[in-house]
Design a protein around this motif. Structure first.
Motif, PDB file in Angstrom:
ATOM      1  N   LEU A  67     -70.865  -9.801  14.647  1.00 20.31           N
ATOM      2  CA  LEU A  67     -69.776  -9.819  13.676  1.00 20.31           C
ATOM      3  C   LEU A  67     -68.432  -9.638  14.370  1.00 20.31           C
ATOM      4  CD1 LEU A  67     -68.966  -9.899  10.678  1.00 20.31           C
ATOM      5  CD2 LEU A  67     -69.252  -7.410  10.627  1.00 20.31           C
ATOM      6  N   ALA A  68     -68.375  -8.715  15.320  1.00 23.72           N
ATOM      7  CA  ALA A  68     -67.140  -8.494  16.074  1.00 23.72           C
ATOM      8  C   ALA A  68     -66.752  -9.755  16.850  1.00 23.72           C
ATOM      9  CB  ALA A  68     -67.313  -7.316  17.030  1.00 23.72           C
ATOM     10  N   ARG A  69     -67.753 -10.462  17.343  1.00 22.31           N
ATOM     11  CA  ARG A  69     -67.477 -11.706  18.094  1.00 22.31           C
ATOM     12  C   ARG A  69     -66.892 -12.776  17.177  1.00 22.31           C
ATOM     13  NH1 ARG A  69     -70.571 -16.269  19.827  1.00 22.31           N
ATOM     14  NH2 ARG A  69     -72.450 -15.469  18.832  1.00 22.31           N
ATOM     15  N   GLU A  70     -67.398 -12.852  15.936  1.00 17.82           N
ATOM     16  CA  GLU A  70     -66.845 -13.819  14.990  1.00 17.82           C
ATOM     17  C   GLU A  70     -65.376 -13.515  14.693  1.00 17.82           C
ATOM     18  OE1 GLU A  70     -68.196 -16.626  13.604  1.00 17.82           O
ATOM     19  OE2 GLU A  70     -69.760 -16.274  15.104  1.00 17.82           O
ATOM     20  N   ILE A 140     -58.830  -6.025  11.899  1.00 12.01           N
ATOM     21  CA  ILE A 140     -60.250  -6.283  11.660  1.00 12.01           C
ATOM     22  C   ILE A 140     -61.040  -6.405  12.975  1.00 12.01           C
ATOM     23  CG2 ILE A 140     -61.927  -7.886  10.680  1.00 12.01           C
ATOM     24  CD1 ILE A 140     -60.491  -6.288   8.587  1.00 12.01           C
ATOM     25  N   PRO A 141     -60.573  -7.186  13.966  1.00 11.08           N
ATOM     26  CA  PRO A 141     -61.344  -7.271  15.219  1.00 11.08           C
ATOM     27  C   PRO A 141     -61.530  -5.910  15.877  1.00 11.08           C
ATOM     28  CG  PRO A 141     -59.752  -9.054  15.103  1.00 11.08           C
ATOM     29  CD  PRO A 141     -59.426  -8.128  13.973  1.00 11.08           C
ATOM     30  N   SER A 142     -60.445  -5.124  15.932  1.00 14.76           N
ATOM     31  CA  SER A 142     -60.533  -3.805  16.557  1.00 14.76           C
ATOM     32  C   SER A 142     -61.474  -2.893  15.781  1.00 14.76           C
ATOM     33  CB  SER A 142     -59.138  -3.178  16.639  1.00 14.76           C
ATOM     34  OG  SER A 142     -59.208  -1.872  17.175  1.00 14.76           O
ATOM     35  N   LEU A 145     -65.135  -3.560  16.296  1.00 13.26           N
ATOM     36  CA  LEU A 145     -65.614  -3.090  17.600  1.00 13.26           C
ATOM     37  C   LEU A 145     -65.841  -1.582  17.594  1.00 13.26           C
ATOM     38  CD1 LEU A 145     -63.338  -5.378  19.747  1.00 13.26           C
ATOM     39  CD2 LEU A 145     -65.839  -5.366  19.845  1.00 13.26           C
ATOM     40  N   HIS A 146     -65.025  -0.847  16.831  1.00 16.90           N
ATOM     41  CA  HIS A 146     -65.259   0.588  16.675  1.00 16.90           C
ATOM     42  C   HIS A 146     -66.604   0.834  15.979  1.00 16.90           C
ATOM     43  CE1 HIS A 146     -61.680   2.689  18.125  1.00 16.90           C
ATOM     44  NE2 HIS A 146     -60.929   1.725  17.624  1.00 16.90           N
ATOM     45  N   SER A 180     -70.894   1.571  25.375  1.00 13.52           N
ATOM     46  CA  SER A 180     -70.055   2.264  24.391  1.00 13.52           C
ATOM     47  C   SER A 180     -68.646   2.453  24.938  1.00 13.52           C
ATOM     48  CB  SER A 180     -70.675   3.609  24.012  1.00 13.52           C
ATOM     49  OG  SER A 180     -70.678   4.501  25.104  1.00 13.52           O
ATOM     50  N   ASP A 181     -68.529   2.712  26.245  1.00 13.67           N
ATOM     51  CA  ASP A 181     -67.202   2.822  26.868  1.00 13.67           C
ATOM     52  C   ASP A 181     -66.469   1.485  26.810  1.00 13.67           C
ATOM     53  OD1 ASP A 181     -67.645   5.490  27.524  1.00 13.67           O
ATOM     54  OD2 ASP A 181     -68.486   4.995  29.486  1.00 13.67           O
ATOM     55  N   PHE A 182     -67.205   0.403  27.085  1.00 14.56           N
ATOM     56  CA  PHE A 182     -66.580  -0.921  27.045  1.00 14.56           C
ATOM     57  C   PHE A 182     -66.108  -1.267  25.641  1.00 14.56           C
ATOM     58  CE2 PHE A 182     -67.100  -5.453  26.047  1.00 14.56           C
ATOM     59  CZ  PHE A 182     -66.099  -5.975  26.852  1.00 14.56           C
ATOM     60  N   LEU A 183     -66.936  -0.986  24.633  1.00 15.63           N
ATOM     61  CA  LEU A 183     -66.567  -1.312  23.252  1.00 15.63           C
ATOM     62  C   LEU A 183     -65.330  -0.532  22.818  1.00 15.63           C
ATOM     63  CD1 LEU A 183     -70.119  -1.505  21.661  1.00 15.63           C
ATOM     64  CD2 LEU A 183     -68.579  -3.421  22.138  1.00 15.63           C
ATOM     65  N   PHE A 184     -65.193   0.690  23.315  1.00 12.92           N
ATOM     66  CA  PHE A 184     -63.994   1.478  23.017  1.00 12.92           C
ATOM     67  C   PHE A 184     -62.756   0.831  23.651  1.00 12.92           C
ATOM     68  CE2 PHE A 184     -61.061   4.988  24.197  1.00 12.92           C
ATOM     69  CZ  PHE A 184     -60.703   5.382  22.923  1.00 12.92           C
ATOM     70  N   ILE A 185     -62.880   0.456  24.928  1.00 17.63           N
ATOM     71  CA  ILE A 185     -61.753  -0.172  25.628  1.00 17.63           C
ATOM     72  C   ILE A 185     -61.373  -1.496  24.981  1.00 17.63           C
ATOM     73  CG2 ILE A 185     -61.143  -1.375  27.782  1.00 17.63           C
ATOM     74  CD1 ILE A 185     -60.721   1.534  28.102  1.00 17.63           C
TER      75      ILE A 185
END
Length: 212
Positions: A67-70, A140-142, A145-146, A180-185
């Protein structure tokens, strides 16, 4: 004459082929109606077993990253390809969990984690230092990802018992921790690309906040 025009030989052949087709394959089965399911090693386990709990969490993570990729593609964010790459690795992870009772269990290669670390360093150079607590949002994208990051943390928690009991290689746990660190960044990067200001939680002077 009209009848012949409507039902030319080619049309009648197509109709015959259509009628000869077998019924479509069913999209359901009844194997799990009693609350059990099978792993890739053909072990029949209750659906609430630790293995299926971990597989389910990995599938949720896979879907939330999708979903985040979309959202990233709609906003033309360049990191969308990285999210697709991560999805393929999560499928590998889910496979490894399903084969966790196999002596030749699948190992998540260390270079997958190194890849995440390289991306984290790449994006962190483009961002200001993080505050103590960033409130999820920033577009929405950010925000998506959270959410994916929160699901990643839960996936990490549910595979800890499998790692501790020797059913799953420790590298899977390391990968999820770094993911999880990458998704935060990358959630912060998404807010920056959308020119959104991050919301910061400011605690009282004598108050401590759980680190993100």
């Amino acid at each position: 004459m009209v009848f012949r025009r409507l039902f030319r030989p080619q049309v009648s052949t197509l109709l015959r082929q259509y009628c000869d087709k077998k019924p479509p394959q069913e999209y359901f089965n009844r194997d799990g109606d009693r609350g059990t399911s099978k792993t890739l090693t053909s072990d029949t386990l209750p659906k609430d077993s630790k293995i299926f709990e971990a597989i389910g969490a990995a599938e949720e993570l896979l879907s939330h990253i999708g979903l985040a990729r979309e959202y990233a593609q709609e906003a033309e964010h360049e990191y969308s390809d990285k999210l697709k790459r991560i999805q393929t690795i999560i499928i590998d992870l889910s496979t490894a969990i399903s084969r966790s009772n196999d002596q030749a269990k699948k190992i998540i290669p260390k270079n997958y984690t190194k890849e995440l670390e390289d991306w984290i360093l790449e994006y962190s150079k483009q961002l200001p230092p993080p505050e103590q607590y960033i409130i999820p949002g920033g577009g929405i994208p950010s925000a998506s990802l959270h959410v994916a990051r929160a699901v990643c943390r839960r996936t990490e928690r549910v595979i800890v018992p499998l790692v501790n009991e020797g059913h799953l290689h420790n590298e899977a746990l390391i990968y999820l921790n770094r993911l999880s660190d990458f998704l935060f960044i990358v959630s912060r990067m998404a807010a920056k690309l959308d020119k959104r200001t991050e919301s910061i939680y400011i605690p009282k002077p004598d108050e401590k906040v759980q680190a993100q």
